[in-house]
Design a protein around this motif. Structure first.
Motif, short mmCIF file in Angstrom:
data_model
loop_
_atom_site.label_atom_id
_atom_site.label_comp_id
_atom_site.label_asym_id
_atom_site.label_seq_id
_atom_site.Cartn_x
_atom_site.Cartn_y
_atom_site.Cartn_z
N ALA A 325 -6.79 -1.62 1.35
CA ALA A 325 -6.16 -0.50 2.04
C ALA A 325 -7.14 0.17 3.00
N CYS A 326 -8.44 0.07 2.71
CA CYS A 326 -9.48 0.60 3.60
C CYS A 326 -9.85 -0.40 4.69
N GLY A 327 -9.18 -1.55 4.73
CA GLY A 327 -9.48 -2.56 5.74
C GLY A 327 -10.63 -3.47 5.39
N THR A 328 -11.14 -3.38 4.17
CA THR A 328 -12.34 -4.12 3.77
C THR A 328 -11.97 -5.44 3.10
N PRO A 329 -12.51 -6.57 3.56
CA PRO A 329 -12.26 -7.85 2.89
C PRO A 329 -12.75 -7.81 1.44
N LEU A 342 -2.20 -10.86 -5.14
CA LEU A 342 -3.02 -11.01 -3.94
C LEU A 342 -2.88 -12.36 -3.27
N THR A 343 -2.19 -13.32 -3.89
CA THR A 343 -2.02 -14.62 -3.28
C THR A 343 -1.29 -14.49 -1.94
N GLY A 344 -1.89 -15.06 -0.91
CA GLY A 344 -1.28 -15.02 0.42
C GLY A 344 -1.59 -13.77 1.21
N SER A 345 -2.30 -12.82 0.63
CA SER A 345 -2.59 -11.57 1.34
C SER A 345 -3.76 -11.77 2.30
N PRO A 346 -3.70 -11.21 3.49
CA PRO A 346 -4.85 -11.27 4.39
C PRO A 346 -6.02 -10.49 3.82
N ALA A 366 -15.92 -14.34 2.45
CA ALA A 366 -15.51 -12.95 2.65
C ALA A 366 -16.37 -12.28 3.72
N TRP A 367 -17.64 -12.69 3.79
CA TRP A 367 -18.57 -12.12 4.77
C TRP A 367 -18.08 -12.35 6.20
N PRO A 376 -2.64 -4.15 4.18
CA PRO A 376 -1.68 -5.25 4.11
C PRO A 376 -0.46 -4.86 3.31
N ALA A 377 0.54 -5.72 3.35
CA ALA A 377 1.84 -5.40 2.74
C ALA A 377 1.71 -5.14 1.25
N VAL A 378 0.80 -5.84 0.57
CA VAL A 378 0.68 -5.67 -0.88
C VAL A 378 0.32 -4.24 -1.24
N CYS A 379 -0.40 -3.55 -0.37
CA CYS A 379 -0.76 -2.16 -0.64
C CYS A 379 0.43 -1.23 -0.51
N HIS A 380 1.35 -1.56 0.38
CA HIS A 380 2.56 -0.75 0.52
C HIS A 380 3.53 -1.03 -0.64
#
Length: 416
Positions: A325-329, A342-346, A366-367, A376-380
């Motif tokens: 949600a903070c944009g962090t990988p 989380l499968t399929g989530s950017p 991840a780096w 991403p959608a999972v957070c919504h």
């Protein structure tokens, strides 16, 4: 019968009691506070019960303007030297305090989030129906700890689980009470991609101690075996050696307030530091900060290059969603419950958590991931409002079941 009174009161306006095991920033505590706020925002009166040792305060103030309050349960610090002795002391203190406090508060249903409160209520049932959330179960070698953990959920009127994994595991056990699937949520006001004006102030103490612009890997929860901490440390050392852009990277481990002892993993951690030639401390390549103010966590997530969570097991893994949600990988284990949502989530990289090389490769992947411009959608999908609605349905079922049970115990009316 006391339970009938609480069921009847609940028809007019529900009053929920939520009990947590601490006022320190642990996952179950944060879950309780977020759920309490979401329930109160939907018009439910909520009282949060928490043991408070001398000198402790709740790490986060409750929001204003809601029918939501904290009821502190004053507790002495445990005196025992063994973990089981300390746990036994805390359960005894909660057994004496929690049922009476819930009765005085007039809650209609009491919902506990941990084994300490659950074992206390199993030994001294309260006047109202009570249920338990099981985030995960631990494997204990001490028979007392194992027995307390078992009674803390088996004697509840109902059990809630936040993942399919634990829902399926508990539901399959013949000794289980009714088991319900509920949800975790992400606060998208607190966890959002763009830095906020308060971030600099939230991180000022860490900055003064040595936090600089070196790229940072963030891990939350302290050093624990189930967090896979020592293996993560060794994989981090490989990342620094094998990826030139990560040669200056730092591993910052935040949090770690826990009643449980993690001596074996602490020893493995120290051995890994020595083997890898890494210095530990403020401003060093590896830094364990301990518990931090609440505002600092979201600020660190926005500051971090990635969040590493190669856990051996988790109840849900909410921290990974908060980082996204903070944009962090994020790097997570390729096992449930992470694979459930989380499968399929950017923004998500995967690893086999018991393979050090796989963890290191996952860190490297991840780096290279770009930051996410928006959650991403999972957070919504995983909102606390959705969680509150699911919990309300469970509370109503629990109260209806209690009423039905009490009605079946009533004697037949006398005829004139």
């Amino acid at each position: 019968m006391p339970e009938r009174q609480h069921v009847d009161q609940a028809r007019a306006g529900l009053h929920v009691g939520l009990a947590m095991h601490s006022v320190l920033p642990r996952g179950g505590v944060i879950h309780t506070l977020e759920l309490a706020t979401a329930l109160a925002q939907q018009g439910v009166a909520v009282t949060v019960f928490a043991p408070v040792e001398p000198g402790q305060i709740l790490f986060r103030p409750l929001p204003d303007g809601l029918a939501l309050r904290l009821q502190a349960l004053p507790m002495p610090r445990p005196n025992g030297t063994l973990l089981a002795d300390q746990v036994g002391e805390r359960i005894a203190a909660l057994r004496a305090a929690l049922p009476a406090a819930a009765a005085r508060a007039g809650v209609d249903v009491l919902h506990v989030q941990d084994s300490l409160n659950g074992a206390a209520l199993a030994q001294r049932p309260p006047a109202m129906p009570w249920l338990r959330t099981v985030h995960h179960l631990d494997d204990f070698t001490d028979a007392r700890l194992d027995a307390w953990q078992a009674m803390a959920w088996q004697r509840a009127r109902a059990v809630c689980c936040v993942s399919d994994t634990w829902f399926d595991q508990l539901r399959a056990r013949p000794e289980a009470p009714p088991v319900h699937r509920v949800f975790n949520g992400v606060d998208l006001q607190r966890f959002r991609p763009r830095p906020v004006a308060e971030d600099a102030a939230a991180l000022s103490a860490l900055t003064a101690a040595g936090l600089d612009d070196a790229p940072m890997l963030l891990a939350l929860g302290g050093v624990e075996a189930r967090k896979n901490s020592a293996r993560l440390l060794r994989a981090f050392a490989r990342l620094r050696r094998e990826v030139p852009q990560a040669a200056r990277a730092r591993l910052l481990v935040a949090g770690g307030a826990s009643l449980l002892q993690h001596g074996a993993e602490q020893q493995r951690w120290q051995a890994a530091l020595a083997d890898c030639g890494l210095d530990e401390g403020a401003g060093r390549p590896v830094w364990r900060t301990g518990p931090l103010p609440d505002a600092a966590i979201a600020a660190l997530m926005r500051r971090a290059r990635l969040l590493a969570m190669p856990s051996l097991y988790e109840g849900f893994g909410l921290v990974a969603l908060e980082a996204l949600a903070c944009g962090t990988p994020v790097l997570v284990s390729r096992r449930a419950p992470f694979t459930e949502h989380l499968t399929g989530s950017p923004g998500v990289s995967w690893c086999e958590p018991e393979d050090e090389a796989s963890v290191a490769l996952g860190l490297a992947r991840a780096w290279t991931q770009p930051r996410l411009p928006q959650p991403p959608a999972v957070c919504h999908t995983h909102s606390w409002a959705r969680s509150a609605r699911a919990h309300l349905q469970v509370y109503r079922q629990c109260l209806a079941s209690t009423l039905s049970s009490l009605a079946s115990q009533d004697p037949a009316p006398c005829l004139p």
